[in-house]
Design a protein around this motif. Structure first.
Motif, PDB file in Angstrom:
ATOM      1  N   LEU A   4       0.874  -1.172   0.000  1.00 29.42           N
ATOM      2  CA  LEU A   4       0.000   0.000   0.000  1.00 29.42           C
ATOM      3  C   LEU A   4       0.912   1.224   0.000  1.00 29.42           C
ATOM      4  O   LEU A   4       1.610   1.497   0.966  1.00 29.42           O
ATOM      5  CB  LEU A   4      -0.920  -0.036   1.218  1.00 29.42           C
ATOM      6  CG  LEU A   4      -1.741  -1.338   1.327  1.00 29.42           C
ATOM      7  CD1 LEU A   4      -2.545  -1.367   2.617  1.00 29.42           C
ATOM      8  CD2 LEU A   4      -2.653  -1.513   0.111  1.00 29.42           C
ATOM      9  N   LEU A  45      -4.051   3.006  -5.421  1.00 25.62           N
ATOM     10  CA  LEU A  45      -5.027   3.338  -4.381  1.00 25.62           C
ATOM     11  C   LEU A  45      -5.788   4.622  -4.682  1.00 25.62           C
ATOM     12  O   LEU A  45      -6.674   5.014  -3.914  1.00 25.62           O
ATOM     13  CB  LEU A  45      -4.306   3.498  -3.030  1.00 25.62           C
ATOM     14  CG  LEU A  45      -3.529   2.288  -2.524  1.00 25.62           C
ATOM     15  CD1 LEU A  45      -2.830   2.632  -1.210  1.00 25.62           C
ATOM     16  CD2 LEU A  45      -4.426   1.074  -2.357  1.00 25.62           C
ATOM     17  N   PRO A  72     -10.730   6.874   4.028  1.00 29.76           N
ATOM     18  CA  PRO A  72     -11.086   5.445   4.045  1.00 29.76           C
ATOM     19  C   PRO A  72     -12.317   5.072   3.235  1.00 29.76           C
ATOM     20  O   PRO A  72     -12.367   3.970   2.660  1.00 29.76           O
ATOM     21  CB  PRO A  72     -11.302   5.172   5.543  1.00 29.76           C
ATOM     22  CG  PRO A  72     -10.326   6.103   6.199  1.00 29.76           C
ATOM     23  CD  PRO A  72     -10.379   7.357   5.379  1.00 29.76           C
ATOM     24  N   THR A 120     -10.809   4.601  -0.082  1.00 29.25           N
ATOM     25  CA  THR A 120      -9.651   3.714  -0.181  1.00 29.25           C
ATOM     26  C   THR A 120      -9.940   2.287   0.283  1.00 29.25           C
ATOM     27  O   THR A 120      -9.445   1.316  -0.316  1.00 29.25           O
ATOM     28  CB  THR A 120      -8.482   4.304   0.633  1.00 29.25           C
ATOM     29  OG1 THR A 120      -8.265   5.660   0.209  1.00 29.25           O
ATOM     30  CG2 THR A 120      -7.209   3.512   0.430  1.00 29.25           C
ATOM     31  N   ASP A 121     -10.732   2.138   1.339  1.00 32.77           N
ATOM     32  CA  ASP A 121     -11.036   0.790   1.845  1.00 32.77           C
ATOM     33  C   ASP A 121     -11.612  -0.140   0.776  1.00 32.77           C
ATOM     34  O   ASP A 121     -11.181  -1.301   0.675  1.00 32.77           O
ATOM     35  CB  ASP A 121     -12.009   0.872   3.025  1.00 32.77           C
ATOM     36  CG  ASP A 121     -11.341   1.257   4.332  1.00 32.77           C
ATOM     37  OD1 ASP A 121     -10.091   1.351   4.357  1.00 32.77           O
ATOM     38  OD2 ASP A 121     -12.062   1.466   5.325  1.00 32.77           O
ATOM     39  N   ILE A 160      -8.879  -1.637  -1.453  1.00 34.44           N
ATOM     40  CA  ILE A 160      -8.088  -2.673  -0.789  1.00 34.44           C
ATOM     41  C   ILE A 160      -8.905  -3.947  -0.600  1.00 34.44           C
ATOM     42  O   ILE A 160      -8.405  -5.063  -0.786  1.00 34.44           O
ATOM     43  CB  ILE A 160      -7.549  -2.135   0.548  1.00 34.44           C
ATOM     44  CG1 ILE A 160      -6.640  -0.919   0.286  1.00 34.44           C
ATOM     45  CG2 ILE A 160      -6.786  -3.214   1.309  1.00 34.44           C
ATOM     46  CD1 ILE A 160      -6.236  -0.161   1.527  1.00 34.44           C
ATOM     47  N   GLY A 169       2.966  -0.942   4.260  1.00 40.49           N
ATOM     48  CA  GLY A 169       2.395   0.386   4.109  1.00 40.49           C
ATOM     49  C   GLY A 169       3.457   1.460   4.234  1.00 40.49           C
ATOM     50  O   GLY A 169       4.074   1.608   5.292  1.00 40.49           O
ATOM     51  N   LYS A 173      -1.564   3.617   7.354  1.00 41.52           N
ATOM     52  CA  LYS A 173      -2.883   3.670   7.994  1.00 41.52           C
ATOM     53  C   LYS A 173      -3.696   2.432   7.627  1.00 41.52           C
ATOM     54  O   LYS A 173      -4.372   1.841   8.483  1.00 41.52           O
ATOM     55  CB  LYS A 173      -3.614   4.929   7.527  1.00 41.52           C
ATOM     56  CG  LYS A 173      -5.039   5.104   8.053  1.00 41.52           C
ATOM     57  CD  LYS A 173      -5.651   6.373   7.482  1.00 41.52           C
ATOM     58  CE  LYS A 173      -7.062   6.614   7.988  1.00 41.52           C
ATOM     59  NZ  LYS A 173      -7.061   7.081   9.403  1.00 41.52           N
ATOM     60  N   TYR A 174      -3.574   2.019   6.363  1.00 42.20           N
ATOM     61  CA  TYR A 174      -4.425   0.941   5.865  1.00 42.20           C
ATOM     62  C   TYR A 174      -3.880  -0.434   6.209  1.00 42.20           C
ATOM     63  O   TYR A 174      -4.651  -1.399   6.309  1.00 42.20           O
ATOM     64  CB  TYR A 174      -4.669   1.147   4.367  1.00 42.20           C
ATOM     65  CG  TYR A 174      -5.456   2.424   4.159  1.00 42.20           C
ATOM     66  CD1 TYR A 174      -6.834   2.429   4.274  1.00 42.20           C
ATOM     67  CD2 TYR A 174      -4.802   3.639   3.962  1.00 42.20           C
ATOM     68  CE1 TYR A 174      -7.565   3.593   4.151  1.00 42.20           C
ATOM     69  CE2 TYR A 174      -5.516   4.820   3.845  1.00 42.20           C
ATOM     70  CZ  TYR A 174      -6.898   4.789   3.945  1.00 42.20           C
ATOM     71  OH  TYR A 174      -7.614   5.962   3.861  1.00 42.20           O
ATOM     72  N   ARG A 205      -5.572  -0.792   9.454  1.00 41.79           N
ATOM     73  CA  ARG A 205      -7.016  -1.020   9.300  1.00 41.79           C
ATOM     74  C   ARG A 205      -7.320  -2.449   8.849  1.00 41.79           C
ATOM     75  O   ARG A 205      -8.375  -3.006   9.203  1.00 41.79           O
ATOM     76  CB  ARG A 205      -7.610  -0.027   8.297  1.00 41.79           C
ATOM     77  CG  ARG A 205      -7.645   1.409   8.798  1.00 41.79           C
ATOM     78  CD  ARG A 205      -8.167   2.366   7.726  1.00 41.79           C
ATOM     79  NE  ARG A 205      -9.565   2.143   7.419  1.00 41.79           N
ATOM     80  CZ  ARG A 205     -10.584   2.642   8.114  1.00 41.79           C
ATOM     81  NH1 ARG A 205     -10.348   3.396   9.188  1.00 41.79           N
ATOM     82  NH2 ARG A 205     -11.832   2.411   7.758  1.00 41.79           N
ATOM     83  N   GLU A 263      -7.279   2.701  15.276  1.00 38.90           N
ATOM     84  CA  GLU A 263      -6.826   1.815  14.205  1.00 38.90           C
ATOM     85  C   GLU A 263      -5.621   1.005  14.654  1.00 38.90           C
ATOM     86  O   GLU A 263      -5.534  -0.194  14.373  1.00 38.90           O
ATOM     87  CB  GLU A 263      -6.482   2.644  12.959  1.00 38.90           C
ATOM     88  CG  GLU A 263      -7.705   3.266  12.299  1.00 38.90           C
ATOM     89  CD  GLU A 263      -7.359   4.276  11.224  1.00 38.90           C
ATOM     90  OE1 GLU A 263      -8.220   4.525  10.360  1.00 38.90           O
ATOM     91  OE2 GLU A 263      -6.248   4.843  11.254  1.00 38.90           O
TER      92      GLU A 263
END
Length: 246
Positions: free
Chosen positions: A49, A79, A104, A107-108, A111, A131, A137-138, A141, A163
């Motif tokens: 990521l 992304l 998010p 972006t979520d 992913i 990441g 961050k992801y 998550r 997170e």
């Protein structure tokens, strides 16, 4: 928040030399860089990521190829649907205005789609998440059963405390001594959160470098090059332990 917001340092750095060995194909409508290990196996995989410069950044593609050479099938998706930030944007560029389109909620789902493809159609049995900056961050998550089995992040940005406290798998972090985003105070806050967790974790601290060093440092400077190489070695050792051995 256990790391601060994006800043101009998230867009600065040096362009590295090299020729990418992987290929770009689509996962649905998501442009994605793929790099394969020598044996072409996809069972042990790494999902990278990226930082805001995105999946076409040669620096990140070369890192993907390094992970592949270490025995991992590597997936590096876009992304941002093409809305990436060019390296070394002018000082007037406001990265926090840009990121409003990449929270998010945007972006979520990208992913999620990539992980579903990896597990259901690409034959990935164990997946480690890498990441860089924005991507850190992801990793947090998605560091949960059925998503990412282990995580690594270097100089993460915009990670909320919940997170980080919500991770359910092993997490390794590379940090720079001088980093206004993942600052000393934020690093210590992260340590306190992680110390309460039952999962394995580590934070390695590197002098002589700043935010973004693991991807965008000046490799003509020996100390920066060494830190970048050691951060990469840290990630490989982590995944060899928590992805390959399970």
């Amino acid at each position: 928040m256990t790391s601060n917001n994006l800043a101009r340092c998230c867009t600065l750095g040096s362009l590295h030399e090299g020729v990418a060995k992987g290929e770009i194909k689509d996962i649905g409508n998501i442009s994605t860089y793929f790099s394969y290990p020598p044996d072409k196996s996809t069972e042990n995989a790494i999902l990278i990521l990226s930082d805001v410069i995105g999946h076409r950044f040669i620096n990140t593609q070369l890192i993907a190829d390094q992970f592949a050479a270490a025995g991992y099938f590597v997936v590096l998706p876009d992304l941002f649907y093409g809305d990436t930030v060019p390296l070394n944007r002018p000082e007037g560029f406001n990265v926090m205005d840009w990121v409003k389109n990449h929270f998010p909620e945007q972006t979520d789902p990208i992913i999620e789609s990539v992980l579903t493809e990896m597990r259901e159609n690409l034959g990935c049995k164990r997946i480690g998440g890498v990441g860089y900056c924005f991507g850190g961050k992801y990793v947090c998550r998605f560091l949960k059963p059925g998503k990412l089995d282990a995580g690594y992040t270097a100089h993460p940005t915009m990670v909320d405390a919940d997170e980080l406290s919500g991770i359910e798998g092993p997490l390794s972090i590379s940090a720079a001594v001088r980093d206004h985003v993942f600052s000393t105070a934020k690093r210590h806050e992260s340590e306190e959160i992680l110390d309460k967790k039952e999962v394995p974790w580590q934070i390695n601290l590197f002098p002589d470098v700043e935010h973004g060093f693991s991807v965008r440092c000046d490799v003509t400077k020996p100390r920066q090059k060494y830190a970048k190489e050691q951060a990469f070695a840290q990630a490989v050792a982590w995944f060899d332990e928590y992805v390959k051995k399970h």
